[in-house]
Design a protein around this motif. Sequence first.
Motif, mmCIF file in Angstrom:
data_model
loop_
_atom_site.group_PDB
_atom_site.id
_atom_site.type_symbol
_atom_site.label_atom_id
_atom_site.label_comp_id
_atom_site.label_asym_id
_atom_site.label_seq_id
_atom_site.Cartn_x
_atom_site.Cartn_y
_atom_site.Cartn_z
ATOM 1 N N HIS A 143 0.829 -1.212 0.000
ATOM 2 C CA HIS A 143 0.000 0.000 0.000
ATOM 3 C C HIS A 143 0.858 1.255 0.000
ATOM 4 C CE1 HIS A 143 -3.948 -1.668 -0.128
ATOM 5 N NE2 HIS A 143 -3.596 -2.579 0.776
ATOM 6 N N ALA A 144 1.995 1.175 0.665
ATOM 7 C CA ALA A 144 2.914 2.314 0.619
ATOM 8 C C ALA A 144 3.417 2.512 -0.810
ATOM 9 C CB ALA A 144 4.088 2.075 1.561
ATOM 10 N N ILE A 145 3.744 1.390 -1.473
ATOM 11 C CA ILE A 145 4.223 1.476 -2.852
ATOM 12 C C ILE A 145 3.135 2.052 -3.758
ATOM 13 C CG2 ILE A 145 4.876 0.087 -4.863
ATOM 14 C CD1 ILE A 145 6.386 -1.753 -2.949
ATOM 15 N N LEU A 146 1.916 1.565 -3.582
ATOM 16 C CA LEU A 146 0.819 2.050 -4.425
ATOM 17 C C LEU A 146 0.580 3.536 -4.209
ATOM 18 C CD1 LEU A 146 -1.807 -0.830 -4.254
ATOM 19 C CD2 LEU A 146 -0.387 -0.139 -6.176
ATOM 20 N N LEU A 147 0.720 3.943 -2.953
ATOM 21 C CA LEU A 147 0.504 5.346 -2.613
ATOM 22 C C LEU A 147 1.497 6.229 -3.355
ATOM 23 C CD1 LEU A 147 -1.666 6.242 -0.630
ATOM 24 C CD2 LEU A 147 0.131 6.657 1.049
ATOM 25 N N VAL A 148 2.737 5.743 -3.411
ATOM 26 C CA VAL A 148 3.793 6.522 -4.055
ATOM 27 C C VAL A 148 3.758 6.342 -5.572
ATOM 28 C CG1 VAL A 148 6.286 6.821 -4.254
ATOM 29 C CG2 VAL A 148 5.250 6.379 -2.019
ATOM 30 N N ALA A 149 3.637 5.070 -6.000
ATOM 31 C CA ALA A 149 3.782 4.783 -7.427
ATOM 32 C C ALA A 149 2.466 4.894 -8.190
ATOM 33 C CB ALA A 149 4.363 3.384 -7.609
ATOM 34 N N GLY A 150 1.344 4.845 -7.469
ATOM 35 C CA GLY A 150 0.040 4.878 -8.131
ATOM 36 C C GLY A 150 -0.105 6.036 -9.105
ATOM 37 N N PRO A 151 0.147 7.270 -8.655
ATOM 38 C CA PRO A 151 0.024 8.424 -9.558
ATOM 39 C C PRO A 151 0.959 8.328 -10.763
ATOM 40 C CG PRO A 151 0.149 9.134 -7.280
ATOM 41 C CD PRO A 151 0.444 7.673 -7.284
ATOM 42 N N MET A 152 2.160 7.738 -10.537
ATOM 43 C CA MET A 152 3.106 7.626 -11.645
ATOM 44 C C MET A 152 2.601 6.628 -12.680
ATOM 45 S SD MET A 152 6.913 7.940 -10.070
ATOM 46 C CE MET A 152 6.843 6.823 -8.716
ATOM 47 N N VAL A 153 2.070 5.498 -12.187
ATOM 48 C CA VAL A 153 1.524 4.490 -13.100
ATOM 49 C C VAL A 153 0.364 5.092 -13.880
ATOM 50 C CG1 VAL A 153 0.276 2.307 -13.203
ATOM 51 C CG2 VAL A 153 2.244 2.545 -11.696
ATOM 52 N N GLU A 154 -0.466 5.849 -13.169
ATOM 53 C CA GLU A 154 -1.627 6.430 -13.813
ATOM 54 C C GLU A 154 -1.199 7.413 -14.891
ATOM 55 O OE1 GLU A 154 -4.519 7.865 -11.087
ATOM 56 O OE2 GLU A 154 -5.765 8.708 -12.675
ATOM 57 N N ALA A 155 -0.183 8.223 -14.575
ATOM 58 C CA ALA A 155 0.281 9.218 -15.530
ATOM 59 C C ALA A 155 0.864 8.532 -16.757
ATOM 60 C CB ALA A 155 1.329 10.109 -14.886
ATOM 61 N N ARG A 156 1.579 7.428 -16.531
ATOM 62 C CA ARG A 156 2.299 6.818 -17.631
ATOM 63 C C ARG A 156 1.430 5.885 -18.460
ATOM 64 N NH1 ARG A 156 7.976 6.545 -18.279
ATOM 65 N NH2 ARG A 156 8.428 5.016 -19.894
ATOM 66 N N TYR A 157 0.583 5.115 -17.777
ATOM 67 C CA TYR A 157 -0.179 4.103 -18.497
ATOM 68 C C TYR A 157 -1.685 4.380 -18.486
ATOM 69 C CZ TYR A 157 4.263 1.747 -18.034
ATOM 70 O OH TYR A 157 5.591 1.447 -18.076
ATOM 71 N N GLY A 158 -2.093 5.434 -17.799
ATOM 72 C CA GLY A 158 -3.516 5.740 -17.765
ATOM 73 C C GLY A 158 -4.317 4.723 -16.984
ATOM 74 N N VAL A 159 -3.627 3.858 -16.225
ATOM 75 C CA VAL A 159 -4.327 2.862 -15.421
ATOM 76 C C VAL A 159 -4.435 3.395 -13.999
ATOM 77 C CG1 VAL A 159 -4.212 0.568 -14.447
ATOM 78 C CG2 VAL A 159 -3.558 0.947 -16.817
ATOM 79 N N SER A 160 -5.665 3.574 -13.544
ATOM 80 C CA SER A 160 -5.831 4.109 -12.197
ATOM 81 C C SER A 160 -5.797 2.988 -11.179
ATOM 82 C CB SER A 160 -7.162 4.851 -12.104
ATOM 83 O OG SER A 160 -7.447 5.088 -10.751
ATOM 84 N N LEU A 161 -4.937 3.116 -10.180
ATOM 85 C CA LEU A 161 -4.891 2.131 -9.108
ATOM 86 C C LEU A 161 -5.615 2.668 -7.875
ATOM 87 C CD1 LEU A 161 -1.198 0.945 -9.537
ATOM 88 C CD2 LEU A 161 -3.254 -0.091 -10.450
ATOM 89 N N ALA A 162 -6.435 3.693 -8.120
ATOM 90 C CA ALA A 162 -7.084 4.366 -6.994
ATOM 91 C C ALA A 162 -8.029 3.432 -6.250
ATOM 92 C CB ALA A 162 -7.849 5.576 -7.491
ATOM 93 N N GLY A 163 -8.684 2.542 -6.988
ATOM 94 C CA GLY A 163 -9.669 1.673 -6.351
ATOM 95 C C GLY A 163 -9.046 0.477 -5.677
ATOM 96 N N THR A 164 -7.761 0.552 -5.336
ATOM 97 C CA THR A 164 -7.087 -0.617 -4.793
ATOM 98 C C THR A 164 -6.668 -0.414 -3.352
ATOM 99 O OG1 THR A 164 -5.042 0.225 -5.699
ATOM 100 C CG2 THR A 164 -6.225 -1.383 -7.017
ATOM 101 N N GLY A 165 -7.404 0.414 -2.633
ATOM 102 C CA GLY A 165 -7.104 0.626 -1.215
ATOM 103 C C GLY A 165 -7.261 -0.673 -0.451
ATOM 104 N N PRO A 166 -6.937 -0.654 0.857
ATOM 105 C CA PRO A 166 -7.053 -1.880 1.661
ATOM 106 C C PRO A 166 -8.434 -2.489 1.473
ATOM 107 C CG PRO A 166 -6.127 -0.092 2.961
ATOM 108 C CD PRO A 166 -6.528 0.498 1.643
ATOM 109 N N GLY A 167 -8.462 -3.753 1.192
ATOM 110 C CA GLY A 167 -9.749 -4.378 0.926
ATOM 111 C C GLY A 167 -9.789 -5.814 1.396
#
Lengths: 422, 231
Positions: free
Chosen positions: A360-384
């Motif tokens: 989750h720490a990685i997603l928090l940091v890398a999520g926006p970068m992945v989204e910017a680069r690949y247009g894939v949003s990882l926003a809906g991947t919070g703790p579940g």
Amino acid sequence: MSAILTLAWKSLMNRKGSVILTLVAVALSVALFLGVDKARTGAREGFGNTISGTDLIVGAPTGTVNLLLYSVFRMGNATAEVSWPTYQKIASRPDIAWTVPISLGDSHRGFRVLGTTNDYFVHYKYGHGQPLKLAEGAELSDLFDAVIGADVARELGYEIGTPLVLSHGLGNAGIGGGHENRPFRVVGILAPTGTPVDRTVHVSLEAITAIHVGWETGAKNPLADTIDEKMIRSFDLTPKTITAFFVGLERKGTILTTRRAINTNKGEPLMAIIPGEALAELWSVTAFAERALMAVSVFVIAVGLVSILTSILTSLNERRREMSILRAVGARPGHIFSLLVLEAGLVGFLGAVVGILLIHAILLVAGPMVEARYGVSLAGTGPGLTDLYTLLAVTLASLLIGMVPAWAAFRRSLADGLSVKV
Amino acid sequence: MNDPAIQIEGLRFAWKGHAAVLDVPAFTLARGERLFLRGPSGSGKSTLLGVIAGVLEADAGRVSVLGQNLASLSSSARDRMRADHLGVIFQMFNLVPYLSVVGNVTLPLKFSAARRKAVGGDAEEEAKRLLGRLGLTDESLLERRVSDLSVGQQQRVAAARALIGAPEIVIADEPTSALDADTRDRFITLLSEEAARTGAALLFVSHDASLARLFDRAVDLTAINRAGVTA
């Protein structure tokens, strides 16, 4: 049991070095597993939420997935176009409620440019039918107006009124891009959507025609620059071709017949796809890779669990005396058994917790970068729930695996009795 | 309550596939008695203690601890019997390395409700009191890792552990063989005194006959064990 748990904890603390290594192995394997899973579901959700409310997408015949990718996700390129008269013929069919033509092929500093009409802002929907919203400014009105996505505005620092020039093709070239003689002006900025729309510059279809005056051969005619803006505005700027168009039907029930009618269009061949169906086809293509990735990450978890087993088994010999002492002060063989099972379970549990926090720490940091680069949003991947199930599964598996050394120690403690061997 | 602490009649024990190591027609340890059991190494001392502690099962005969025939008890009942009524001190390496000094002393209380009850209130206080009685008064000593203690100190921690919660029987298996003569005598005196205070019967096993003078009674294992001694 809590007494044994305390003992297990203290025993682990006493072997901190090797325990931490084992814990890290488990944590990394869990993080990898969850990372793969989250990227997978994130990609699916992101893609699935990109287009909604559009019944058909029509383009020149190509692969189903290809048409979906370039028309909606701005990935890849169209190999052929649809002529304007054909588009108009289809658009006027009685079973069709609305159409939105799109024209792709140019870019602005790495962002794709989409030529369309203002209908796009009315009919294009994403998520669960949410329409596009302007955060600032207005829709297209003048020939050289541009409405930009939220990411374009944020990353380039554009505001209403900022001038911009387009480049021919998709190169990231700011220099010699080709259309610098036809500057545009930002008139509207869209609210963020988490879809490729955020990374798109929208202009009118006529503007696409206008900037390509003098490009009829496919390359820039040296005389193109001699045609000034005033002259261009006097031309007939109706496009000759478009890349594709989105279709909304009068009644959903006709979707298959309408699609067949378009696919068998006399004259210019066309292809109509249903977005959901095309997505399903895309997933069936990626499913193999997904399964392979999941299998690999499951095996990595298994390796992590085996490292728990190894670390406890190798410690057993030097702990033989400890077991005898415990027996002497009244521990039953069952206590010895639970002690080792709990040690394994604790390492597995803590490793999984650390792994979950890590991903989750990685997603928090890398999520926006992945989204910017690949247009894939990882926003809906919070703790579940997946995290919870993984935690439970890993803990359970470590408890089970702990039974191996526990059984060995159990047998030995029965045989050793009190006669402690050095 | 008038049953002896330990009573053995016609005990036989052999390790699987070997000749008998123990053949003891009769042996008794009275309650509160401090008994010295002398035996050279290989005379079956540790085996005998294993049988008394209920970890090993006799092949024949009757071994009663506090009036309970061990053969009639299930293995978990024997484990409980050991936890509740027996304190054990080994030759060396008595302590669990990952527990503190006090944690080691209070360890038996985790496995025995009876001994927890006997201590009553604060287990830690009781552990410190016992350690103090055995000459470990230094607070800083209690903070140290048990592996950093001297052997003599470790044995005293083990003695405190055997005594906590006032078990009826304390078994010591060569607890002083790693100690020098001075420390050894002091250790035995302190152990005897504390056993007397709690009313525990003390079964002290050693090969060193010179220690016999420190006890109420001395028994030679070779005299009561008819099994051929190999060593």
